[in-house]
Scaffold this motif. Structure first.
Motif, PDB file in Angstrom:
ATOM      1  N   TYR A  19       0.823  -1.217   0.000  1.00  0.00           N
ATOM      2  CA  TYR A  19       0.000   0.000   0.000  1.00  0.00           C
ATOM      3  C   TYR A  19       0.853   1.261   0.000  1.00  0.00           C
ATOM      4  O   TYR A  19       0.536   2.243  -0.655  1.00  0.00           O
ATOM      5  N   HIS A  70       1.530   3.748  -2.816  1.00  0.00           N
ATOM      6  CA  HIS A  70       0.581   4.785  -3.242  1.00  0.00           C
ATOM      7  C   HIS A  70       0.951   6.176  -2.692  1.00  0.00           C
ATOM      8  O   HIS A  70       1.145   7.112  -3.481  1.00  0.00           O
ATOM      9  N   HIS A  80      -0.694  11.072   3.729  1.00  0.00           N
ATOM     10  CA  HIS A  80      -2.093  11.459   3.539  1.00  0.00           C
ATOM     11  C   HIS A  80      -3.110  10.367   3.883  1.00  0.00           C
ATOM     12  O   HIS A  80      -4.239  10.674   4.217  1.00  0.00           O
ATOM     13  N   ASP A  81      -2.719   9.110   3.806  1.00  0.00           N
ATOM     14  CA  ASP A  81      -3.693   8.048   4.113  1.00  0.00           C
ATOM     15  C   ASP A  81      -3.485   7.402   5.483  1.00  0.00           C
ATOM     16  O   ASP A  81      -4.212   6.486   5.857  1.00  0.00           O
ATOM     17  N   ASP A 121      -3.693  12.479  -5.349  1.00  0.00           N
ATOM     18  CA  ASP A 121      -4.181  11.194  -4.855  1.00  0.00           C
ATOM     19  C   ASP A 121      -5.111  10.559  -5.893  1.00  0.00           C
ATOM     20  O   ASP A 121      -4.971   9.393  -6.278  1.00  0.00           O
TER      21      ASP A 121
HETATM   22 MN    MN Z   1      -4.790   8.032  -1.106  1.00  0.00          MN
END
Ligand code: MN
Length: 716
Positions: free
Chosen positions: A45, A48, A72-73, A139
């Motif tokens: 992940y 990303h 950001h996530d 994003d």
């Molecule tokens: Mn994202």
């Protein structure tokens, strides 16, 4: 995937002062936090957020933005908290990550794409730091680039959302490159056949003359040089999506769209733009209606350029855009370009009208970091956008409440609203709504709009609906009152009262229905007598016409019952012993008044005050007059006096009135509303008092009251 050192080098290439240590820590933090999570592509992940950070470096964004891109996530998808980020990376990065996380949350609430425009506005309103929006777009771009790994049903939804919301949003803030890429990927996903056939045709044209674009570029470049213009000429085929859009808009076939190639001439300054235009128009045939000057009249989003269509080199129909380098940079990179200009060389571009204020901050700012920190998107800050439980977006003016929301959904929802759940919690109806709130309106059929609501609602729709209801509701009251008044009036005159008869006289009162007549009587605009005379024109009105017949005068018996001296005879001098006696209902004589007796048939003697108007009737029957006077002990009994009072029509006024009378040792035995208007009641009030002086005391007390605007002993 970008390596850690590659990312750091990229940032340092345009920002030598970047905090290398923080960048490194953020990179590692994102990797650790996302840990073993996988993307649908099977990649870890964390690839990303690292790619998103990479996209952001293309726009030369500041170090905080890059770090926020990496993180950001983490708050949304891992156990990381904003506090943790603040501790490790500072307030600014935490604020940006918080903003991006909030956007992700409203995204989940949105079910429909019907209201794309509202959703775009909401995103803009919620991204009060422009970097939040830039990260959101980066994003989305990376998610689109990896869209083919997603399940088909998910793909279509994401692609549609991208076309509806994110591509226009990118255009709105001038991020042309992101906009085009988002559109192309979404187009290929949603309209695969159309996309493939346009691509195939473009390939076919290219095969016919694979060098046509370079050839035209070369010729245009030569044209400029020959005329002493320093220019950079570029050319491209239009994107499949923009060709498809044109085909749809103009309902044209691919063959009809001749200018599928667009060329751009960039020059140093505005003057040179027009020189270049002169060269083109004097050498090539201009195609009518294709010339547009967005330099002298920029587009609303601030876009500047000259567009023209000509039959160009190689006898090919082409579109040419002429602009300065700076205009070009801003058109392509938008918001981010301003930052790049500050970084690099010059700050001149006041091209984005909505950016003007931001640029003023930029000029005063000591460094770009500070500039971006102060860069608040002052867009749609006069509106809030809230979700219905189904995910529909409702746009409202700022400071709106759940009542405004309810009326915006439907007036019947507003009329019956009793409460509201905001984000799942019951909140007062006067709560001010915030962007992204999910509002569930609780309704009850028994509920009616309240005048109280008028104090806090802000939308015209809610205000109008509340007023409309209150007006209609008041009318109901007036109708009931008017009907009652008429019924009593007619009965009092022993006349038959029927609605049928009223139908005939409706025109007399400009009434369109019987209810109109009732309402007018109830409101006091016309009197019961007006109606009675209209129905029975021949009816001879008595001299007592002004007396409100409806008033029930308490019988003397009842009055006496309340007094201790009930068994004793009336203390009136001049009566024949044993003679029946009663006080006239017209003038209500009190001890202290000069009185006179009138002998009546069957009812004995009626006692009137000497100035009672009824006495006129007996002027020519002196034999019925009886000279009487109050006895010495008359004031030991209670007598009924009648007052005419104008009372404010407001809650509590009647209670104030009766309290005042009671405090002055009087007792209200009967009360009748003669007229009622929006602002006052006209009342006839019967008060039990000892004598005239007692009544005058009460009158004085009432005159001092705030709610009483007029009071006098009734002459009726
Ligand atoms: Mn994202």
């Amino acid at each position: 995937m970008l390596r850690q050192y590659e990312l750091v080098e990229l940032v340092k290439s345009y920002d030598p002062d970047a905090d290398e240590d923080a960048l490194n820590r953020a990179y590692v933090f994102a990797m650790k936090k996302h840990g073993a999570q996988l993307r649908e592509s099977g990649d870890p992940y964390y690839s990303h957020p690292i790619e998103v950070a990479g996209i952001l470096t293309k726009f030369k964004l500041d170090c905080s933005s890059i770090i926020a891109g990496l993180l950001h996530d983490t708050v949304e998808d891992t156990d990381t908290t904003i506090e943790e980020i603040q501790q490790l990376f500072g307030k600014q990065v935490a604020a940006i990550v918080d903003g991006v996380t909030k956007l992700a949350m409203i995204e989940q609430k949105s079910g429909s794409s019907k209201q794309a425009e509202n959703f775009r506005k909401l995103l803009l309103a919620m991204s009060d730091d422009i970097r939040v929006l830039l990260i959101k777009l980066a994003d989305r771009l990376h998610n689109m680039r990896t869209l083919h790994f997603c399940k088909p049903e998910k793909r279509a939804r994401i692609a549609k959302e991208t076309l509806d919301i994110y591509a226009p949003l990118a255009e709105r803030i001038g991020m042309q490159e992101i906009k085009s890429e988002l559109e192309e990927i979404a187009f290929a996903e949603l309209h695969k056949e159309a996309h493939d056939s346009i691509v195939a045709r473009l390939n076919f044209l290219r095969e016919k003359d694979s060098n046509i674009v370079p050839k035209i570029i070369e010729q245009l470049q030569k044209d400029m040089e020959e005329n002493g213009i320093k220019a950079s000429v570029t050319g491209r085929e239009k994107t499949p999506y923009s060709i498809w859009r044109k085909m749809q808009q103009k309902n044209a076939s691919f063959e009809q769209l001749l200018d599928i190639m667009a060329f751009r001439i960039c020059v140093e300054d505005i003057g040179t733009c027009y020189q270049a235009l002169g060269v083109i128009h004097s050498k090539y045939h201009m195609i009518p209606r294709r010339f547009k000057d967005y330099i002298s009249t920029p587009k609303p989003n601030g876009y500047k350029s000259i567009h023209t269509g000509v039959i160009g080199p190689e006898n090919t129909r082409i579109e040419i855009q002429i602009r300065t380098f700076e205009m070009h940079e801003i058109a392509e990179k938008g918001v981010a370009a301003h930052w790049a200009y500050k970084q690099g060389q010059k700050v001149e571009g006041r091209n984005f009208r909505w950016m003007r204020e931001l640029l003023e901050i930029l000029e005063q700012a000591q460094n770009p970091e500070e500039f971006l920190e102060n860069t608040k998107l002052e867009m749609y800050n006069d509106q809030v956008f809230c979700f219905t439980p189904k995910g529909d977006l409702i746009g409202l003016p700022i400071n709106s409440t759940p009542v405004d929301f309810a009326y915006a959904v439907h007036s019947s929802v507003g009329d019956t609203c009793v409460g509201a759940k905001i984000n799942g919690e019951i909140k007062p109806l006067r709560t001010v709504l915030q962007n992204g709130d999910q509002v569930e309106v609780l309704t009850s059929k028994a509920q009616h709009p309240s005048t109280e609501w008028e104090r806090f609602v802000v939308t015209g729709k809610a205000k109008a609906a509340i007023r409309r209801y209150v007006r209609a509701h008041k009318r109901d009251q007036f109708i009931a009152l008017g009907k009652d008044i008429l019924d009593r009036q007619f009965k009092g005159e022993k006349l038959e009262f029927s609605e049928k008869a009223l139908v005939n006289v409706m025109p007399n009162f400009e009434a369109e229905s019987i209810d109109d007549i009732y309402a007018k009587v109830g409101e006091g605009l016309i009197t019961g007598w007006d109606v009675l005379r209209a129905v029975y024109p021949a009816y001879k009105q008595s001299k007592l016409e002004k007396v409100v017949k409806a008033i029930k005068v308490p019988s003397l018996k009842n009055v006496l019952k309340k007094n201790k001296s009930k068994s004793e005879p009336l203390k009136i001098k001049g009566l024949v012993p044993g003679m029946a006696v009663h006080f006239a209902g017209c003038c209500h004589p009190l001890p202290g008044d000069r009185i006179v007796g009138i002998v009546t048939t069957g009812k004995g003697v009626a006692v009137h005050t000497i100035d009672c108007k009824v006495l006129e009737k007996f002027a020519d029957e002196p034999e019925r007059w009886l000279d009487i006077a109050w006895g010495d002990e008359a004031e030991n009994e209670m007598h009924v006096g009648r007052l005419k009072i104008m009372l404010a029509n407001e809650p509590g006024a009647l209670a104030d009135l009766s309290n005042l009378v009671a405090r002055n040792n009087g007792n209200i035995s009967n009360l009748n509303i003669v007229y009622r208007t929006v602002s006052y009641f006209e009342l006839l009030v019967d008060v039990e008092v000892k004598d005239v002086k007692h009544l005058n005391d009460i009158i004085a007390a009432l005159k001092a009251s705030r709610v009483v605007s007029y009071v006098a002993r009734s002459a009726q």
